[in-house]
Design an enzyme around this catalytic site. Structure first.
Site, PDB file in Angstrom:
ATOM      1  CE  LYS A  22      -7.942 -43.946  48.601  1.00 13.93           C
ATOM      2  NZ  LYS A  22      -7.168 -44.976  47.867  1.00 13.93           N
ATOM      3  CG  ASN A  23      -6.595 -42.543  44.659  1.00 11.63           C
ATOM      4  OD1 ASN A  23      -6.465 -43.220  45.688  1.00 11.63           O
ATOM      5  ND2 ASN A  23      -7.619 -42.680  43.836  1.00 11.63           N
ATOM      6  NE  ARG A  93      -6.249 -53.714  43.859  1.00 12.72           N
ATOM      7  CZ  ARG A  93      -5.776 -54.722  43.156  1.00 12.72           C
ATOM      8  NH1 ARG A  93      -5.870 -55.942  43.620  1.00 12.72           N
ATOM      9  NH2 ARG A  93      -5.227 -54.522  41.968  1.00 12.72           N
ATOM     10  CB  CYS A 117     -10.364 -55.875  46.105  1.00 13.26           C
ATOM     11  SG  CYS A 117     -10.681 -54.858  44.679  1.00 13.26           S
ATOM     12  NE  ARG A 122      -8.782 -52.065  41.989  1.00 12.99           N
ATOM     13  CZ  ARG A 122      -8.855 -51.112  42.916  1.00 12.99           C
ATOM     14  NH1 ARG A 122      -9.563 -51.305  44.001  1.00 12.99           N
ATOM     15  NH2 ARG A 122      -8.222 -49.985  42.758  1.00 12.99           N
ATOM     16  CB  VAL A 124      -0.663 -55.944  39.242  1.00  6.63           C
ATOM     17  CG1 VAL A 124      -1.448 -55.255  40.325  1.00  6.63           C
ATOM     18  CG2 VAL A 124      -0.224 -57.334  39.689  1.00  6.63           C
ATOM     19  CG  LEU A 126      -1.868 -53.389  32.049  1.00  5.50           C
ATOM     20  CD1 LEU A 126      -2.888 -52.265  32.047  1.00  5.50           C
ATOM     21  CD2 LEU A 126      -1.448 -53.725  30.623  1.00  5.50           C
ATOM     22  CG  ASP A 305     -12.461 -43.682  42.771  1.00  2.00           C
ATOM     23  OD1 ASP A 305     -12.751 -44.877  42.613  1.00  2.00           O
ATOM     24  OD2 ASP A 305     -11.295 -43.284  42.952  1.00  2.00           O
ATOM     25  CB  VAL A 327     -13.446 -48.033  35.481  1.00  3.46           C
ATOM     26  CG1 VAL A 327     -12.006 -48.187  35.972  1.00  3.46           C
ATOM     27  CG2 VAL A 327     -13.586 -46.773  34.634  1.00  3.46           C
ATOM     28  NE  ARG A 397      -8.541 -48.936  52.038  1.00  2.00           N
ATOM     29  CZ  ARG A 397      -8.888 -49.190  50.779  1.00  2.00           C
ATOM     30  NH1 ARG A 397      -9.961 -49.886  50.496  1.00  2.00           N
ATOM     31  NH2 ARG A 397      -8.146 -48.775  49.771  1.00  2.00           N
TER      32      ARG A 397
HETATM   33  C1  UD1 Z   1      -6.815 -46.190  40.833  1.00  2.00           C
HETATM   34  C2  UD1 Z   1      -7.333 -45.481  42.069  1.00  2.00           C
HETATM   35  C3  UD1 Z   1      -8.779 -45.861  42.318  1.00  2.00           C
HETATM   36  C4  UD1 Z   1      -9.623 -45.620  41.069  1.00  2.00           C
HETATM   37  C5  UD1 Z   1      -8.992 -46.262  39.843  1.00  2.00           C
HETATM   38  C6  UD1 Z   1      -9.711 -45.893  38.539  1.00  2.00           C
HETATM   39  C7  UD1 Z   1      -5.295 -45.293  43.387  1.00  2.00           C
HETATM   40  C8  UD1 Z   1      -4.542 -45.714  44.608  1.00  2.00           C
HETATM   41  N1  UD1 Z   1      -6.507 -45.871  43.200  1.00  2.00           N
HETATM   42  O1  UD1 Z   1      -6.850 -47.593  41.087  1.00  2.00           O
HETATM   43  O2  UD1 Z   1      -9.276 -45.081  43.401  1.00  2.00           O
HETATM   44  O3  UD1 Z   1     -10.906 -46.167  41.253  1.00  2.00           O
HETATM   45  O4  UD1 Z   1      -7.614 -45.854  39.718  1.00  2.00           O
HETATM   46  O5  UD1 Z   1      -9.750 -44.511  38.391  1.00  2.00           O
HETATM   47  O6  UD1 Z   1      -4.860 -44.441  42.646  1.00  2.00           O
HETATM   48  N2  UD1 Z   1      -6.098 -53.154  34.970  1.00  2.00           N
HETATM   49  C9  UD1 Z   1      -5.615 -54.273  34.334  1.00  2.00           C
HETATM   50  N3  UD1 Z   1      -4.294 -54.611  34.511  1.00  2.00           N
HETATM   51  C10 UD1 Z   1      -3.452 -53.875  35.302  1.00  2.00           C
HETATM   52  C11 UD1 Z   1      -3.958 -52.736  35.943  1.00  2.00           C
HETATM   53  C12 UD1 Z   1      -5.285 -52.412  35.764  1.00  2.00           C
HETATM   54  O7  UD1 Z   1      -6.336 -54.948  33.618  1.00  2.00           O
HETATM   55  O8  UD1 Z   1      -2.275 -54.249  35.408  1.00  2.00           O
HETATM   56  C13 UD1 Z   1      -7.524 -52.784  34.812  1.00  2.00           C
HETATM   57  C14 UD1 Z   1      -8.310 -52.873  36.126  1.00  2.00           C
HETATM   58  O9  UD1 Z   1      -8.771 -54.160  36.372  1.00  2.00           O
HETATM   59  C15 UD1 Z   1      -9.415 -51.873  35.882  1.00  2.00           C
HETATM   60  C16 UD1 Z   1      -8.745 -50.797  35.013  1.00  2.00           C
HETATM   61  O10 UD1 Z   1      -7.580 -51.403  34.480  1.00  2.00           O
HETATM   62  O11 UD1 Z   1     -10.456 -52.468  35.146  1.00  2.00           O
HETATM   63  C17 UD1 Z   1      -8.360 -49.544  35.752  1.00  2.00           C
HETATM   64  O12 UD1 Z   1      -7.639 -49.890  36.905  1.00  2.00           O
HETATM   65  P1  UD1 Z   1      -6.497 -48.963  37.526  1.00  2.00           P
HETATM   66  O13 UD1 Z   1      -6.550 -47.603  36.911  1.00  2.00           O
HETATM   67  O14 UD1 Z   1      -5.204 -49.688  37.464  1.00  2.00           O
HETATM   68  O15 UD1 Z   1      -6.948 -48.855  39.019  1.00  2.00           O
HETATM   69  P2  UD1 Z   1      -5.994 -48.594  40.208  1.00  2.00           P
HETATM   70  O16 UD1 Z   1      -4.774 -47.878  39.710  1.00  2.00           O
HETATM   71  O17 UD1 Z   1      -5.840 -49.853  40.991  1.00  2.00           O
END
Ligand code: UD1
Length: 435
Positions: A22-23, A93, A117, A122, A124, A126, A305, A327, A397
């Site tokens: 999926k990812n 997301r 969520c 979570r 964005v 970055l 995960d 995480v 999902r």
């Molecule tokens: C992706 C995966 C999800 C997995 C996660 C961690 C997809 C679609 N989903 O989610 O299944 O559980 O990686 O392996 O690929 N963070 C920030 N700022 C940002 C972005 C992230 O602070 O702009 C933090 C988040 O809150 C979290 C950490 O970074 O604590 C990791 O998140 P991230 O790797 O971005 O998760 P996703 O990419 O959403």
């Protein structure tokens, strides 16, 4: 709303094929936005999130054709809209992934701000910071991220946190930027590598994906191509845990064992016999599992995960163990449900201390997020009696036909369509929500 009913007590036997990840499938489909030529993607899993991604791409004007083997041809030659609306982003997301590609190719994008969520806030930030470093002007208005740019330019970007979709978003955007971009402290997940492989097949110049420094030399245009999505390492890990906790013996096929080393190591530590080949893993459960300490962290460490599934494993293993979630905040919703099935788990901040019990007992339970629901299904497979699992849209999902795959290995599991349950067994239809 559909529900699942499981009857516990059958050790899983046989083999199961793993679907596409999926990812990886979601960002790879979104790569099609970067070119006016068709991109063909195979091994796409049949999931709600892949359907949502297709719906999103279609709304942007991408023409999609799906063949009988679920390969998708995406043609983004006539994109006529750059808005990802709230209705879609709130259900998935990962919709944020269209921000970088739309901005890089069309100079404009509007994406609804993803909210909190079930597993934490979570943010964005970055994604936004990285695109700004490449020259984008970004504002947030009316709940939407509005981004504008001329041609993006290369930049050196340091990611404060190791973000998977953040790395993918910036990598996609940088392929069409002028000059070289370097992403430092990049996520090293296999799905990031799969996206880079797809982009390189389309004519991008990306080096270092899979390490913590990715270098992207921008090109003027990308072409179409064909890409096969990698297998889903989390689906594979989930079935291996299902075999371990049920006392079974199964072979998982179409998997890349080296991508789940951290999970296989923990299964061996728990006493399971694990063998691997080029694209398969065989597992035989021990008579009694031993507890294993877990600490989640970015790849190649133990994946967040798979955390919920190992909380379950520890719930029925010998001894006590700690499970530390580093995480995501608030990713322990399954614990409250497992306790209702008799598990002995104490929660202290981001640490769960799990003391193994002899057996779990069936109870109506409610899925709260994707991986938490997988853990509850597995719990239902080993609990005494019949477990009713509500809100399984979460599981749809991310798991391709989970009940069919488990039933094929002997599990007592069936899906009850929501309207049937409400008509025939009104008392049970609402049981999960009440629990
Ligand atoms: C992706 C995966 C999800 C997995 C996660 C961690 C997809 C679609 N989903 O989610 O299944 O559980 O990686 O392996 O690929 N963070 C920030 N700022 C940002 C972005 C992230 O602070 O702009 C933090 C988040 O809150 C979290 C950490 O970074 O604590 C990791 O998140 P991230 O790797 O971005 O998760 P996703 O990419 O959403």
């Amino acid at each position: 709303m559909d529900k699942l009913i499981t009857t516990g007590g059958v050790p899983l036997q046989g083999e199961v094929r793993i679907s596409g990840a999926k990812n990886a499938a979601l960002p790879v489909m979104i790569c099609s936005l970067l070119t006016e030529e068709p991109l063909t993607i195979s091994n796409i899993p049949h999931l709600h999130d892949t359907t949502t991604t297709m719906e999103l791409l279609a709304q942007l004007g991408v023409k999609l054709q799906v063949d009988e083997k679920l390969a998708v041809e995406a043609d983004a030659s006539e994109v006529n809209n750059v808005v990802a609306p709230y209705e879609l982003v709130k259900t998935m997301r990962a919709s944020i992934l269209v921000l970088g590609p739309l901005l890089a190719r069309f100079g404009r994008a509007e994406v609804s701000m993803p909210g909190g969520c079930a597993i934490g806030s979570r943010p964005v930030n970055l994604h936004i910071k990285g695109l700004e470093a490449m020259g984008a002007k970004i504002s947030i208005r009316g709940g939407y991220i509005r981004a504008r740019a001329g041609r993006l330019h290369g930049a050196r970007i340091f990611m404060d946190m190791n973000s998977v979709t953040g790395t993918e978003n910036l990598m996609m955007a940088a392929t069409l930027a002028e000059g070289e971009s370097v992403i430092e402290n990049a996520a090293r997940e296999p799905e990031v590598v799969d996206v880079a492989d797809c982009l390189n097949a389309m004519g991008a110049d990306i080096r270092g994906a899979g390490s913590d420094e990715i270098t992207i030399r921008g090109v003027k245009r990308l072409g179409g191509g064909a890409h096969r999505v990698i297998p889903d390492r989390i689906e594979a890990g989930t079935f291996l845990v299902a075999a371990a906790v049920s006392g079974g013996e199964i072979t998982v096929k179409d998997v890349r064992p080296q991508q789940i080393d951290a999970v296989l190591e923990k299964l061996r530590e728990a006493g399971a016999a694990v063998e691997t080949g080029g694209d398969w893993v065989r597992i035989k459960a021990p008579k009694k599992l031993k507890s294993v300490n877990i600490r989640t962290a970015p790849y190649p460490a133990f994946p967040t995960d798979m955390q919920a599934q190992f909380v379950l494993l520890n719930s029925v293993a010998d001894g006590a163990a700690s499970v530390v979630e580093t995480v995501f905040e608030n990713r322990f919703m399954h614990i409250h449900e497992l306790r209702r099935m008799g598990a002995n788990i104490e929660l202290d901040g981001n640490t769960a201390v799990v003391r193994g019990v002899e057996r779990l007992r069936a109870a109506p339970v409610m899925a709260t997020d994707l991986r938490a629901s997988a853990c509850l299904v597995l719990a239902g497979l080993i609990a005494d009696g019949e477990t009713l699992i509500d809100r399984i849209y979460h599981i749809d999902r991310g798991y391709h036909c989970i009940e069919e795959k488990l039933a094929q290995m002997g599990a007592g599991i069936r899906r009850i369509p929501g309207n049937y349950l409400e008509r025939v067994m009104p008392a049970r239809a609402g049981a999960g929500a009440a629990g």
